[in-house]
Design a protein around this motif. Structure first.
Motif, PDB file in Angstrom:
ATOM      1  N   ARG A   2     -45.466  51.022 -29.296  1.00 25.08           N
ATOM      2  CA  ARG A   2     -44.233  50.546 -29.067  1.00 25.08           C
ATOM      3  C   ARG A   2     -44.441  49.228 -28.438  1.00 25.08           C
ATOM      4  N   PHE A   3     -43.730  48.170 -28.796  1.00 25.62           N
ATOM      5  CA  PHE A   3     -43.742  46.718 -28.423  1.00 25.62           C
ATOM      6  C   PHE A   3     -42.561  46.544 -27.227  1.00 25.62           C
ATOM      7  N   PHE A   4     -42.497  45.628 -26.644  1.00 23.41           N
ATOM      8  CA  PHE A   4     -41.581  44.834 -25.530  1.00 23.41           C
ATOM      9  C   PHE A   4     -40.482  44.594 -25.895  1.00 23.41           C
ATOM     10  N   LYS A   5     -40.450  43.905 -27.103  1.00 20.90           N
ATOM     11  CA  LYS A   5     -39.243  43.375 -27.736  1.00 20.90           C
ATOM     12  C   LYS A   5     -39.276  43.531 -29.313  1.00 20.90           C
ATOM     13  N   ASN A   6     -37.825  43.615 -30.092  1.00 23.03           N
ATOM     14  CA  ASN A   6     -37.793  43.385 -31.447  1.00 23.03           C
ATOM     15  C   ASN A   6     -37.817  42.177 -31.855  1.00 23.03           C
ATOM     16  N   SER A   7     -38.881  41.811 -32.703  1.00 22.26           N
ATOM     17  CA  SER A   7     -38.919  40.603 -33.199  1.00 22.26           C
ATOM     18  C   SER A   7     -39.061  40.375 -34.469  1.00 22.26           C
ATOM     19  N   VAL A   8     -38.818  39.092 -35.112  1.00 24.39           N
ATOM     20  CA  VAL A   8     -38.933  38.896 -36.569  1.00 24.39           C
ATOM     21  C   VAL A   8     -39.709  37.398 -36.715  1.00 24.39           C
ATOM     22  N   VAL A   9     -39.885  37.326 -37.914  1.00 23.06           N
ATOM     23  CA  VAL A   9     -40.476  35.822 -38.344  1.00 23.06           C
ATOM     24  C   VAL A   9     -39.474  35.639 -39.586  1.00 23.06           C
ATOM     25  N   LEU A  10     -39.253  34.137 -39.297  1.00 20.60           N
ATOM     26  CA  LEU A  10     -38.070  33.596 -40.260  1.00 20.60           C
ATOM     27  C   LEU A  10     -38.538  33.019 -41.583  1.00 20.60           C
ATOM     28  N   LEU A  11     -38.079  33.250 -42.836  1.00 16.65           N
ATOM     29  CA  LEU A  11     -38.372  32.875 -43.934  1.00 16.65           C
ATOM     30  C   LEU A  11     -37.131  32.148 -44.571  1.00 16.65           C
ATOM     31  N   ASP A  12     -37.853  31.511 -45.714  1.00 13.42           N
ATOM     32  CA  ASP A  12     -36.561  30.556 -46.375  1.00 13.42           C
ATOM     33  C   ASP A  12     -36.046  31.362 -47.610  1.00 13.42           C
ATOM     34  N   LYS A  45     -36.911  31.135 -50.702  1.00 10.14           N
ATOM     35  CA  LYS A  45     -37.896  31.758 -51.680  1.00 10.14           C
ATOM     36  C   LYS A  45     -38.746  32.442 -50.831  1.00 10.14           C
ATOM     37  N   TYR A  46     -38.467  32.962 -49.647  1.00 12.21           N
ATOM     38  CA  TYR A  46     -39.521  34.014 -49.028  1.00 12.21           C
ATOM     39  C   TYR A  46     -40.641  33.547 -48.532  1.00 12.21           C
ATOM     40  N   ASP A  47     -40.750  31.996 -48.283  1.00 14.07           N
ATOM     41  CA  ASP A  47     -41.715  31.334 -47.503  1.00 14.07           C
ATOM     42  C   ASP A  47     -41.716  31.478 -46.207  1.00 14.07           C
ATOM     43  N   LEU A  48     -42.806  31.346 -45.361  1.00 16.40           N
ATOM     44  CA  LEU A  48     -42.745  31.303 -44.107  1.00 16.40           C
ATOM     45  C   LEU A  48     -42.138  29.741 -43.515  1.00 16.40           C
ATOM     46  N   ILE A  49     -41.275  29.631 -42.554  1.00 15.02           N
ATOM     47  CA  ILE A  49     -40.900  28.550 -41.975  1.00 15.02           C
ATOM     48  C   ILE A  49     -41.536  27.914 -41.029  1.00 15.02           C
ATOM     49  N   GLY A  50     -42.121  28.835 -40.158  1.00 12.01           N
ATOM     50  CA  GLY A  50     -43.098  28.514 -39.070  1.00 12.01           C
ATOM     51  C   GLY A  50     -44.479  28.348 -39.742  1.00 12.01           C
ATOM     52  N   THR A  51     -45.480  27.970 -38.735  1.00 12.05           N
ATOM     53  CA  THR A  51     -46.955  27.835 -39.300  1.00 12.05           C
ATOM     54  C   THR A  51     -47.940  28.470 -38.194  1.00 12.05           C
ATOM     55  N   ARG A  52     -47.225  29.290 -37.253  1.00 10.37           N
ATOM     56  CA  ARG A  52     -48.017  29.948 -36.269  1.00 10.37           C
ATOM     57  C   ARG A  52     -47.058  31.476 -35.968  1.00 10.37           C
ATOM     58  N   ILE A  53     -47.903  32.533 -35.707  1.00  9.32           N
ATOM     59  CA  ILE A  53     -47.138  33.516 -35.320  1.00  9.32           C
ATOM     60  C   ILE A  53     -47.548  33.926 -33.739  1.00  9.32           C
ATOM     61  N   LEU A  54     -46.707  33.903 -32.884  1.00 11.88           N
ATOM     62  CA  LEU A  54     -47.132  34.082 -31.649  1.00 11.88           C
ATOM     63  C   LEU A  54     -47.390  35.474 -30.942  1.00 11.88           C
ATOM     64  N   ASP A  55     -47.022  36.688 -31.445  1.00  6.39           N
ATOM     65  CA  ASP A  55     -47.083  37.936 -30.983  1.00  6.39           C
ATOM     66  C   ASP A  55     -48.202  38.655 -31.835  1.00  6.39           C
ATOM     67  N   ILE A  99     -48.272  36.635 -43.155  1.00  7.65           N
ATOM     68  CA  ILE A  99     -48.250  36.744 -41.816  1.00  7.65           C
ATOM     69  C   ILE A  99     -49.248  37.387 -40.996  1.00  7.65           C
ATOM     70  N   ALA A 100     -49.885  38.326 -41.809  1.00  8.92           N
ATOM     71  CA  ALA A 100     -50.852  38.995 -41.087  1.00  8.92           C
ATOM     72  C   ALA A 100     -52.234  37.741 -40.784  1.00  8.92           C
ATOM     73  N   SER A 101     -52.581  36.982 -41.740  1.00 12.39           N
ATOM     74  CA  SER A 101     -53.740  36.062 -41.490  1.00 12.39           C
ATOM     75  C   SER A 101     -53.263  34.954 -40.365  1.00 12.39           C
ATOM     76  N   LEU A 102     -51.787  34.677 -40.198  1.00 15.02           N
ATOM     77  CA  LEU A 102     -51.427  33.880 -39.081  1.00 15.02           C
ATOM     78  C   LEU A 102     -51.459  34.477 -37.680  1.00 15.02           C
ATOM     79  N   SER A 103     -51.463  35.809 -37.686  1.00 18.69           N
ATOM     80  CA  SER A 103     -51.237  36.506 -36.233  1.00 18.69           C
ATOM     81  C   SER A 103     -52.406  36.401 -35.524  1.00 18.69           C
TER      82      SER A 103
END
Length: 132
Positions: free
Chosen positions: A82-92, A94-104, A124-128
């Protein structure tokens, strides 16, 4: 029966990428008209609540993928994560990532999802920073 900390319409989520958006609100769990709860790897339609970015404004609507939940994730060997918070990663659109880094850190189950249509899961997995 209602289970605590399940992600559904109206849930407040945190963003775990570097877009500058802090909190979002779940509008809809995509995938089916009858789908009520979201699991890790599901796509959500979200609205921005709190942001520090000039590019993304409060009330903007985006797609996102659910990466962490407070709800127990049970593995086949019986261990629970289990994790401490519920979190998401934003997509545009066309389902491409908006951000360039994943922090968690991300769970290993996210990388095991086989969606041929969506290639953003591997990105997403490669940026984690860490896969748990």
């Amino acid at each position: 029966m209602f289970k605590k900390d399940m992600i559904q319409q109206g849930s407040v989520l945190f963003v775990s990428d570097n877009t500058g958006v802090k909190k979002v609100n779940c509008i809809k769990v995509l995938g089916s008209s009858k789908k009520r709860y979201a699991r890790i790897g599901d796509i959500l339609k979200i609205s921005i609540i709190c942001t520090n970015s000039k590019k993304h404004k409060k009330g903007d609507i985006y797609n996102s993928v659910l990466v962490n939940t407070k709800y127990n994730l049970v593995r086949p060997d019986g261990t629970r994560i289990r994790f401490f918070k519920n979190s998401v990663v934003l997509l545009d659109e066309k389902y491409d990532l908006i951000g360039t880094r994943i922090l968690d850190p991300l769970p290993r189950e996210l990388t095991l999802i086989k969606n041929g249509k969506y290639t953003f899961i591997n990105k997403i997995a490669s940026l984690s920073p860490e896969i748990i």
